[in-house]
Design an enzyme around this catalytic site. Structure first.
Site, PDB file in Angstrom:
ATOM      1  CB  SER A  63      -7.833   7.839  10.732  1.00 60.14           C
ATOM      2  OG  SER A  63      -8.893   8.176  11.309  1.00 60.14           O
ATOM      3  CG  LEU A  64      -8.796   1.138  12.069  1.00 60.20           C
ATOM      4  CD1 LEU A  64     -10.103   1.290  12.420  1.00 60.20           C
ATOM      5  CD2 LEU A  64      -8.485  -0.072  11.055  1.00 60.20           C
ATOM      6  CB  SER A  65      -3.626   2.914  14.263  1.00 61.96           C
ATOM      7  OG  SER A  65      -3.123   4.214  14.207  1.00 61.96           O
TER       8      SER A  65
ATOM      9  CG  ASP B 160       0.687  12.880  21.500  1.00 64.42           C
ATOM     10  OD1 ASP B 160       0.753  13.763  22.324  1.00 64.42           O
ATOM     11  OD2 ASP B 160       0.813  11.689  21.583  1.00 64.42           O
TER      12      ASP B 160
ATOM     13  CG  ASP C 238      -2.019  -0.840   0.993  1.00 66.20           C
ATOM     14  OD1 ASP C 238      -2.072  -1.419  -0.165  1.00 66.20           O
ATOM     15  OD2 ASP C 238      -2.929  -1.185   2.037  1.00 66.20           O
ATOM     16  N   GLY C 239       1.963   1.274   0.602  1.00 60.94           N
ATOM     17  CA  GLY C 239       2.759   2.320   0.623  1.00 60.94           C
ATOM     18  C   GLY C 239       3.370   2.865  -0.599  1.00 60.94           C
TER      19      GLY C 239
ATOM     20  CB  THR D 135      -8.560   1.019   6.565  1.00 61.47           C
ATOM     21  OG1 THR D 135      -7.979   1.318   5.454  1.00 61.47           O
ATOM     22  CG2 THR D 135     -10.117   0.669   6.399  1.00 61.47           C
TER      23      THR D 135
END
Length: 287
Positions: A186-188, A172, A68-69, A183
């Site tokens: 933001s999800l983390s 932070d 994905d990166g 996903t």
């Protein structure tokens, strides 16, 4: 499709072994395929990893090998070409790169036979201002993150929607993401999952120092502004704006970043009938 271009992550595809197998397979079936030459980001260059100027004009599809990166970087680099991207994951299951190494050849057959769909994913445009002057502007497919820089201390962020004050966070950082990026980081940070086909903007605070702070979802036509507030004892605070975890723009107290839906989008090729929910279910079960 007859004309292809391969963008490969040479770290995940060592010696480009898989890349060359794909190119040879396509050529054996009468297709044309070019392989990206090794590029490194240099000062003054407009691309991050992929030099879109090297892609032949007749290319119909960019095959992206890595994860994905890698696909995120490619999406930003080739966005002006409006070129559909087809991701092949060389690592763990990804949300953007849907095909793994065991499904490459059947997937290539689908591409050659025009058996696929193209999904359009919204992107964000972020403009950083210092003392009212535009400092830098870039786009992101996943997210734009405004966070502290340096010592481990909370930062005050002032947030505005369509130039109207919304709230202030002691946190932070602030994550502004697309549905595609919901996903990711933001999800983390506790944000919700949004279908990637939707068109909206998600704001998620990063480790906020309050118990009643939640993510907020905005319509895609809204303009989100985040301003770096003062540090302790009215000192100058230092922060950064990060675009898809790549481009980094330094910010200080009083600087603002204005984020809107970009007029550009990313086009992702899908060759199977696996739904987003099924991909999500598989991804969650591996964690």
């Amino acid at each position: 499709m007859k004309y292809f271009y391969i963008i490969a992550n040479s770290v995940k595809d060592k010696d480009l072994l898989v890349t060359r197998k794909i190119a040879n397979y396509l050529k054996e079936h009468g297709r044309h395929c070019s392989i990206q030459e090794e590029n490194h980001k240099k000062d003054g260059k407009e691309f991050h990893y992929t030099d879109a100027g090297q892609i032949p004009d007749n290319v119909e599809c960019a095959i992206v090998l890595g994860g994905d990166g890698t696909l995120l970087q490619a999406a930003r680099d080739v966005v002006d070409r409006e070129l559909p991207l087809f991701g092949i994951n060389m690592g763990t299951l990804g949300y953007l790169a849907e095909i793994d190494q065991h499904s490459i050849y059947p997937a290539l057959d689908h591409l050659m036979n025009d058996e696929f769909e193209v999904e359009r994913r919204m992107m964000l445009c972020g403009s950083v201002y210092h003392e009212g002057e535009l400092l830098e502007e870039d786009i992101a497919l996943n997210d734009i993150v405004i966070s502290r820089e340096g010592s481990l201390c909370v930062v005050k962020f002032h947030n505005y929607v369509n130039d109207e004050f919304l709230n202030s966070y002691n946190a932070d950082g602030i994550i502004i993401s697309t549905p595609t990026g919901s996903t990711g980081y933001s999800l983390s940070a506790g944000g919700p999952i949004i279908s990637p086909n939707a068109s909206m903007i998600l704001m998620t605070p990063l480790a906020p120092h309050t118990l009643n702070t939640r993510s907020i979802v905005f319509p895609d036509q809204d303009k989100i502004t985040v301003e770096i507030g003062p540090g302790r004892d009215a000192d100058i605070e230092h922060g950064i704006a990060s675009f898809d975890g790549d481009t980094i723009v330094p910010m200080v107290t009083g600087d603002r970043i204005v984020i809107r839906k970009s007029s550009k989008d990313t086009r992702i090729i899908k060759v199977n009938n696996v739904s987003f929910l099924e991909t999500l279910r598989k991804k969650m079960s591996t964690n």
